[in-house]
Scaffold this active site. Structure first.
Site: not given
Length: 468
Positions: A396-397
């Protein structure tokens, strides 16, 4: 009226010194370089506070010593056996114990107020009722909320948000009832009032945390840490113990500040998170990975060759690295790259992993130099001039949907611009999985991306062999 409690000036001085040590501990923990010294200050401060309290309360020392011995034995065994990947749930478990301790102290004070010096002729002082009511309420919320956080982090519950029908009405109604009964407790100290406050507080802790998904767990852990501090501070007033008040206030305020910073890092509303995912969508976010899109698969030898020819490699670690326990072999890989003249840096996202500072702790455990570890705002601009972005266990990052897809549950969250690197090496177990937020990642399918599908530790070990 509540009579003023006489305090020995030497006791007050000892608690003041302990408080200063706690402040120095927080200052030290603000940087990996000074964190060891910060921990030492914290231990010294706590030792001073505990010894001072025991010296000034001469009764029941045998029972206290037995309790300390049992707790110390459990703590030592747990600390030695716990895996670094299980640290987030261990922290959640510790928070639950602090909350439960606050509830038990509050009930002990309610059942025997004269022993605590907070009553006269059986009538509990008004200010003590406020302290007890708030302390028990916050402690109960901390306990049940931490239990749910532990269950989600430990895999006993689904990490996905559990959205109850009319949850906002239920939550607001329960909170209003707790506040109303706490006010009523000032006029009526009946057992049923105090018991209902406790029960409702246990319930709201459960209700506030179950709607929060796994992607927000780092914020939840930090938030519960803050709650545990405020619960301890409230009980400090009940026990007339300034050290508890100081310590609790420090933990509560620092936890709240950290939660706010992390919410900004994730583009989350602080109010919505502390209200239990108030803005969460009933429809949920994300979908299945789009495995039918074209993508390129690479091998360990391919990765070793590309990195060996690079001038700079930026490594982005995530929870997958923690699960695979790959930090030590990753350090070995960076040493090999340096021998070939490659500049290596680590990029750490504020919410990488499942608790604040999770990746920093793992890298420190592997003796990665502090000057090679950079926060998002300090390194994100370098990806455009970087030869290889090496992503191990993160998702996600590094997902550009956070910048482009307004319908994405991670939209607005600052992410690493890894797609700007000349080559992206992405270690992932399979193409079928997605991150905590359940969102497919366009980086997987970009022309400059090479997917390395394998266990993270095994893949890095093979890359090390390829580097010679």
């Amino acid at each position: 009226m509540h009579e003023t409690v006489a305090v020995n000036p030497w006791v007050a001085l000892a608690y003041l010194v302990a408080g200063v040590c706690f402040i120095l501990a927080l200052r030290g923990l603000s940087s990996p370089v000074s964190s060891r010294q910060g921990n030492r200050y914290g231990m010294i401060g706590m030792a001073i506070a505990v010894v001072t309290t025991l010296v000034t309360h001469g009764t029941g020392l045998i029972e206290i010593a037995i309790a300390i011995g049992i707790g110390a034995a459990i703590g030592i065994v747990t600390a030695r056996r716990i895996k670094m990947t299980d640290m987030p749930q261990l922290v959640a478990a510790f928070h639950s114990l602090v909350g439960l301790a606050a509830v038990l102290v509050g009930w002990a004070a309610y059942l025997n107020p004269e022993a605590f010096g907070i009553a006269e002729a059986g009538e509990i002082f008004l200010q003590s009722r406020v302290e007890m009511g708030l302390g028990v309420a916050i402690g109960a919320i901390t306990f049940s909320g931490s239990v749910i956080a532990f269950a989600k982090l430990n895999g006993n519950m689904s990490g996905k948000p559990i959205l109850l029908p009319a949850r906002h009405v239920i939550n607001l109604g329960t909170l209003a009832a707790i506040l109303g009964l706490t006010g009523y407790f000032l006029t009526d100290q009946s057992l049923w009032v105090f018991a209902v406050i406790t029960i409702l507080s246990f319930a709201i802790g459960f209700l506030l945390i179950i709607p929060i998904g796994g992607a927000d767990m780092p914020v939840v852990v930090s938030m519960l840490n803050s709650y545990s501090g405020w619960a301890a501070a409230a009980m400090g007033f009940t026990l007339h113990n300034s050290a508890m008040i100081i310590t609790g206030a420090l933990v509560g305020s620092s936890g709240a500040i950290l939660s706010y910073i992390m919410c900004n890092a994730m583009n989350r509303s602080f109010i919505s998170v502390i209200a239990g995912g108030f803005g969460a969508s009933d429809a949920g976010g994300g979908g299945a990975a789009k495995v039918d899109r074209p993508w390129k698969r690479g091998s360990a030898d391919d990765a070793a060759f590309l990195m060996q020819q690079a001038e700079q490699v930026i490594i982005v670690p995530g929870y997958g690295m923690a699960v695979a326990q790959a930090q030590h072999v990753l350090r070995e890989m960076t040493d090999k790259l340096k021998e070939h003249g490659v500049k290596v840096k680590f990029a750490i996202h504020p919410v990488a992993g499942r608790m604040p500072g999770h990746m920093n702790v793992l890298l420190a455990e592997a003796n990665v130099p502090y000057d090679e570890v950079f926060e998002l705002e300090d390194i994100n601009s370098e990806f455009a001039q970087t030869d290889v972005a090496f992503i191990i266990g993160a998702n996600d990052v590094v997902n550009p949907a956070a910048k482009t897809d307004k319908g994405s549950p991670i939209y607005g969250m600052p992410v690493f611009d890894v797609e700007k690197a000349k080559t992206v090496l992405f270690i992932k177990r399979s193409m079928g999985g997605v991150g905590y937020a359940g969102v497919d990642n366009d980086v997987f399918y970009m022309d400059n991306t090479m997917m390395l599908l394998a266990d993270a530790k095994k893949m890095v070990e093979d890359i090390v062999k390829g580097l010679g």
